[in-house]
Design a protein around this motif. Structure first.
Motif, PDB file in Angstrom:
ATOM      1  N   LEU A   3       0.848  -1.088   0.038  1.00 48.89           N
ATOM      2  CA  LEU A   3       0.034  -0.097  -0.101  1.00 48.89           C
ATOM      3  C   LEU A   3       0.780   1.316  -0.153  1.00 48.89           C
ATOM      4  CD1 LEU A   3      -2.875  -0.762   2.553  1.00 48.89           C
ATOM      5  CD2 LEU A   3      -2.732  -1.455  -0.144  1.00 48.89           C
ATOM      6  N   GLY A   4       2.106   1.239   0.590  1.00 48.85           N
ATOM      7  CA  GLY A   4       2.878   2.216   0.290  1.00 48.85           C
ATOM      8  C   GLY A   4       2.657   3.229   1.723  1.00 48.85           C
ATOM      9  N   ARG A   5       2.161   2.746   2.698  1.00 45.79           N
ATOM     10  CA  ARG A   5       1.597   3.397   3.830  1.00 45.79           C
ATOM     11  C   ARG A   5       1.615   2.677   4.926  1.00 45.79           C
ATOM     12  NH1 ARG A   5      -3.793   6.101   2.383  1.00 45.79           N
ATOM     13  NH2 ARG A   5      -3.860   6.396   4.579  1.00 45.79           N
ATOM     14  N   ARG A   6       1.322   3.121   6.045  1.00 42.90           N
ATOM     15  CA  ARG A   6       1.115   2.607   7.447  1.00 42.90           C
ATOM     16  C   ARG A   6      -0.208   2.127   7.711  1.00 42.90           C
ATOM     17  NH1 ARG A   6       0.848   5.786  13.376  1.00 42.90           N
ATOM     18  NH2 ARG A   6       2.135   4.301  14.393  1.00 42.90           N
ATOM     19  N   ILE A   7      -0.453   1.265   8.133  1.00 42.57           N
ATOM     20  CA  ILE A   7      -1.785   0.722   8.557  1.00 42.57           C
ATOM     21  C   ILE A   7      -1.885   0.672  10.083  1.00 42.57           C
ATOM     22  CG2 ILE A   7      -2.158  -0.545   6.395  1.00 42.57           C
ATOM     23  CD1 ILE A   7      -2.064  -3.251   8.083  1.00 42.57           C
ATOM     24  N   LEU A   8      -3.343   0.584  10.607  1.00 37.90           N
ATOM     25  CA  LEU A   8      -3.635   0.324  11.831  1.00 37.90           C
ATOM     26  C   LEU A   8      -4.016  -1.217  11.877  1.00 37.90           C
ATOM     27  CD1 LEU A   8      -5.385   3.583  12.963  1.00 37.90           C
ATOM     28  CD2 LEU A   8      -2.804   3.279  12.770  1.00 37.90           C
ATOM     29  N   VAL A   9      -3.801  -1.736  12.938  1.00 35.34           N
ATOM     30  CA  VAL A   9      -4.107  -3.114  13.244  1.00 35.34           C
ATOM     31  C   VAL A   9      -5.157  -3.079  14.502  1.00 35.34           C
ATOM     32  CG1 VAL A   9      -3.580  -5.636  13.855  1.00 35.34           C
ATOM     33  CG2 VAL A   9      -2.097  -4.363  12.272  1.00 35.34           C
ATOM     34  N   GLU A  10      -6.321  -3.806  14.453  1.00 34.43           N
ATOM     35  CA  GLU A  10      -7.342  -3.534  15.558  1.00 34.43           C
ATOM     36  C   GLU A  10      -7.234  -4.742  16.265  1.00 34.43           C
ATOM     37  OE1 GLU A  10     -12.334  -3.701  16.147  1.00 34.43           O
ATOM     38  OE2 GLU A  10     -11.394  -3.314  14.131  1.00 34.43           O
ATOM     39  N   ASN A  11      -7.420  -4.755  17.549  1.00 37.89           N
ATOM     40  CA  ASN A  11      -7.661  -5.868  18.525  1.00 37.89           C
ATOM     41  C   ASN A  11      -8.984  -6.528  18.449  1.00 37.89           C
ATOM     42  OD1 ASN A  11      -8.256  -3.065  19.956  1.00 37.89           O
ATOM     43  ND2 ASN A  11      -9.190  -4.749  21.027  1.00 37.89           N
ATOM     44  N   PRO A  12      -9.074  -7.806  18.650  1.00 35.40           N
ATOM     45  CA  PRO A  12     -10.147  -8.317  18.415  1.00 35.40           C
ATOM     46  C   PRO A  12     -11.162  -8.530  19.592  1.00 35.40           C
ATOM     47  CG  PRO A  12      -8.574 -10.168  18.834  1.00 35.40           C
ATOM     48  CD  PRO A  12      -7.743  -8.771  18.890  1.00 35.40           C
ATOM     49  N   SER A  13     -12.498  -8.950  19.249  1.00 30.29           N
ATOM     50  CA  SER A  13     -13.354  -9.560  20.389  1.00 30.29           C
ATOM     51  C   SER A  13     -13.047 -11.090  20.252  1.00 30.29           C
ATOM     52  CB  SER A  13     -14.774  -9.259  20.029  1.00 30.29           C
ATOM     53  OG  SER A  13     -15.217  -9.468  18.986  1.00 30.29           O
ATOM     54  N   SER A  14     -13.175 -11.681  21.482  1.00 37.48           N
ATOM     55  CA  SER A  14     -12.743 -13.129  21.445  1.00 37.48           C
ATOM     56  C   SER A  14     -13.521 -14.035  22.332  1.00 37.48           C
ATOM     57  CB  SER A  14     -11.133 -13.504  21.661  1.00 37.48           C
ATOM     58  OG  SER A  14     -10.846 -13.018  22.821  1.00 37.48           O
ATOM     59  N   TYR A  15     -13.955 -15.211  22.076  1.00 32.73           N
ATOM     60  CA  TYR A  15     -14.829 -15.990  22.712  1.00 32.73           C
ATOM     61  C   TYR A  15     -14.171 -17.302  23.351  1.00 32.73           C
ATOM     62  CZ  TYR A  15     -17.243 -12.581  20.196  1.00 32.73           C
ATOM     63  OH  TYR A  15     -17.948 -11.375  19.493  1.00 32.73           O
ATOM     64  N   LEU A  16     -12.871 -17.469  22.765  1.00 37.03           N
ATOM     65  CA  LEU A  16     -12.075 -18.749  23.186  1.00 37.03           C
ATOM     66  C   LEU A  16     -10.654 -18.212  23.110  1.00 37.03           C
ATOM     67  CD1 LEU A  16     -10.649 -20.046  20.459  1.00 37.03           C
ATOM     68  CD2 LEU A  16     -13.079 -21.168  20.252  1.00 37.03           C
ATOM     69  N   ARG A  17      -9.881 -19.190  23.659  1.00 39.87           N
ATOM     70  CA  ARG A  17      -8.426 -19.067  23.794  1.00 39.87           C
ATOM     71  C   ARG A  17      -7.568 -20.287  23.520  1.00 39.87           C
ATOM     72  NH1 ARG A  17      -7.155 -16.371  29.465  1.00 39.87           N
ATOM     73  NH2 ARG A  17      -9.069 -17.603  30.098  1.00 39.87           N
ATOM     74  N   TYR A  18      -6.449 -19.896  22.784  1.00 38.72           N
ATOM     75  CA  TYR A  18      -5.729 -21.533  22.741  1.00 38.72           C
ATOM     76  C   TYR A  18      -4.929 -21.728  23.730  1.00 38.72           C
ATOM     77  CZ  TYR A  18      -6.724 -20.305  17.682  1.00 38.72           C
ATOM     78  OH  TYR A  18      -7.435 -20.148  16.528  1.00 38.72           O
ATOM     79  N   ARG A  19      -5.055 -23.118  24.109  1.00 42.36           N
ATOM     80  CA  ARG A  19      -4.352 -23.653  25.311  1.00 42.36           C
ATOM     81  C   ARG A  19      -2.910 -23.343  25.282  1.00 42.36           C
ATOM     82  NH1 ARG A  19      -7.917 -28.173  24.849  1.00 42.36           N
ATOM     83  NH2 ARG A  19      -9.330 -28.398  26.311  1.00 42.36           N
ATOM     84  N   HIS A  20      -2.188 -23.062  24.026  1.00 38.36           N
ATOM     85  CA  HIS A  20      -0.833 -22.975  23.768  1.00 38.36           C
ATOM     86  C   HIS A  20      -0.457 -21.442  23.662  1.00 38.36           C
ATOM     87  CE1 HIS A  20      -2.555 -23.783  19.816  1.00 38.36           C
ATOM     88  NE2 HIS A  20      -1.354 -22.989  19.306  1.00 38.36           N
ATOM     89  N   SER A  21      -1.256 -20.626  23.886  1.00 37.66           N
ATOM     90  CA  SER A  21      -0.827 -19.348  23.738  1.00 37.66           C
ATOM     91  C   SER A  21      -0.100 -18.957  24.987  1.00 37.66           C
ATOM     92  CB  SER A  21      -2.217 -18.494  23.721  1.00 37.66           C
ATOM     93  OG  SER A  21      -2.777 -18.594  22.599  1.00 37.66           O
ATOM     94  N   THR A  22       1.176 -18.371  24.587  1.00 33.67           N
ATOM     95  CA  THR A  22       2.085 -17.822  25.606  1.00 33.67           C
ATOM     96  C   THR A  22       1.998 -16.119  26.133  1.00 33.67           C
ATOM     97  OG1 THR A  22       3.685 -18.055  23.909  1.00 33.67           O
ATOM     98  CG2 THR A  22       3.316 -20.019  25.315  1.00 33.67           C
ATOM     99  N   ILE A  23       1.631 -15.422  24.896  1.00 34.16           N
ATOM    100  CA  ILE A  23       1.943 -13.924  25.204  1.00 34.16           C
ATOM    101  C   ILE A  23       0.379 -13.532  25.326  1.00 34.16           C
ATOM    102  CG2 ILE A  23       2.555 -12.151  23.881  1.00 34.16           C
ATOM    103  CD1 ILE A  23       4.266 -14.043  22.003  1.00 34.16           C
ATOM    104  N   PRO A  24       0.354 -12.596  26.510  1.00 33.32           N
ATOM    105  CA  PRO A  24      -0.942 -11.835  26.475  1.00 33.32           C
ATOM    106  C   PRO A  24      -1.180 -10.833  25.141  1.00 33.32           C
ATOM    107  CG  PRO A  24       0.369 -11.345  28.297  1.00 33.32           C
ATOM    108  CD  PRO A  24       1.163 -12.453  27.404  1.00 33.32           C
ATOM    109  N   GLU A  25      -2.659 -10.856  24.979  1.00 32.16           N
ATOM    110  CA  GLU A  25      -3.059 -10.294  23.810  1.00 32.16           C
ATOM    111  C   GLU A  25      -2.501  -8.899  23.599  1.00 32.16           C
ATOM    112  OE1 GLU A  25      -7.070 -11.027  22.140  1.00 32.16           O
ATOM    113  OE2 GLU A  25      -7.398  -8.882  22.393  1.00 32.16           O
ATOM    114  N   TRP A  26      -2.614  -8.099  24.675  1.00 32.99           N
ATOM    115  CA  TRP A  26      -2.140  -6.607  24.602  1.00 32.99           C
ATOM    116  C   TRP A  26      -0.485  -6.629  24.349  1.00 32.99           C
ATOM    117  CZ3 TRP A  26      -4.820  -9.169  28.625  1.00 32.99           C
ATOM    118  CH2 TRP A  26      -3.871  -9.443  29.364  1.00 32.99           C
ATOM    119  N   GLU A  27       0.122  -7.378  24.977  1.00 34.75           N
ATOM    120  CA  GLU A  27       1.615  -7.649  24.458  1.00 34.75           C
ATOM    121  C   GLU A  27       1.994  -7.980  23.259  1.00 34.75           C
ATOM    122  OE1 GLU A  27       3.901  -9.841  27.398  1.00 34.75           O
ATOM    123  OE2 GLU A  27       3.288  -8.978  29.166  1.00 34.75           O
ATOM    124  N   PHE A  28       1.171  -8.948  22.465  1.00 40.47           N
ATOM    125  CA  PHE A  28       1.073  -9.309  21.073  1.00 40.47           C
ATOM    126  C   PHE A  28       0.808  -8.173  20.230  1.00 40.47           C
ATOM    127  CE2 PHE A  28      -0.059 -11.295  17.438  1.00 40.47           C
ATOM    128  CZ  PHE A  28       0.460 -12.622  17.338  1.00 40.47           C
TER     129      PHE A  28
END
Length: 297
Positions: free
Chosen positions: A145-170
């Motif tokens: 795109l030749g430009r910066r984008i923004l990435v949005e935090n999701p809404s979620s209803y389940l989590r993966y057991r093997h996740s190791t990073i808090p969403e906000w840190e990710f």
């Protein structure tokens, strides 16, 4: 190490007004917005709704002459393990070049597998491997795109057991490594925090203030599951709740007067309802900056 994102494309219209709220422009309101030009700071649309040309794109081009526009995508699937759909990315690029938006954003989610598009924004496993994939995809999008984008935090209803990073840190790591910005959806934070037992305030505190370029607000639905468990669904089908307004005030204290959008995607009401919600957001922005609410025109 943070990478410097591409500069904005030539011809990009000015930035969104920081101390003003906008609304999501939806099909039922095209004609009224085009004809009456209501007093609102800016408008955001879902990119995919305007890639087919025709009447929707004609309305958007007429409206963008009077308002700053933000393009919000739902189909790039930044969290997919497979490569980005280059045809879809090409169509996004064509729309960006045509509309010259103030901002372009996408979701921290995935929705494509083996070339099949799924009708949802699915959660990303919060792992180092997934972080590498998302960062690579964000960099590819920004380069294309030749430009910066923004990435949005999701809404979620389940989590993966093997996740190791808090969403906000990710999310903060994605911004740090790619130079992208963050679209902070306050309703999504509240919904996910309630569903998973997170501290919503701690989530906000984990996001880098200088990376937050836009805020989303929306309504959600509370449902009781068999057995009495309560789940909140981010359906964008109601007014913003009092709890989310309070969390929004906390976000403004941390991030400053960030451009704020009212989203409403299901059971879409009369335009005046959206304008009323935007007026509430404008009042909160005025309080946050310690002044009088500015004219949104």
């Amino acid at each position: 190490m943070q990478r410097t994102p591409p500069t904005a494309a030539l011809g990009e219209r000015g930035p969104l007004p920081a101390a003003s709220a906008g609304i999501g422009l939806r099909f039922p309101h095209h004609r009224r917005v085009a004809e009456t030009k209501p007093k609102i700071g800016w408008l955001e649309v879902h990119s995919e709704n305007y890639m087919g040309g025709g009447t929707p794109l004609a309305y958007l081009e007429a409206i963008r002459a009077h308002y700053p526009i933000s393009l919000h995508g739902v189909g790039l699937s930044l969290g997919s393990a497979e490569p980005l759909d280059l045809n879809h990315l090409r169509r996004v690029k064509q729309l960006v070049d045509r509309i010259e938006p103030a901002l372009v954003s996408e979701h921290l989610s995935w929705s494509v597998t083996d070339g099949t598009y799924l009708a949802d924004l699915l959660p990303v496993p919060m792992t180092e491997e997934a972080l590498d994939v998302v960062c690579h995809h964000v960099e590819d999008v920004q380069t294309a795109l030749g430009r910066r984008i923004l990435v949005e935090n999701p809404s979620s209803y389940l989590r993966y057991r093997h996740s190791t990073i808090p969403e906000w840190e990710f999310l903060a790591a994605v911004a740090s490594r790619t130079g992208c910005g963050i679209l902070c959806d306050v309703n999504n934070i509240y919904v996910s925090a309630c569903n998973h037992g997170w501290d919503a305030g701690a989530y906000l505190a984990g996001l880098p203030p200088n990376a937050v370029g836009e805020v989303h607000l929306a309504g959600h639905t509370v449902k009781e599951l068999p057995g009495g468990q309560i789940i909140r669904i981010d359906d964008h089908g109601a007014r913003v709740t009092d709890d989310v307004w309070r969390l929004y005030a906390e976000a403004l204290q941390r991030f400053g007067t960030v451009p704020t959008l009212i989203e409403w995607d299901t059971s879409i009401p009369d335009l005046d309802v959206l304008l009323d919600e935007a007026a509430i957001a404008n009042s909160a922005l005025a309080i946050a900056r310690g002044g009088v609410c500015a004219d949104a025109a």
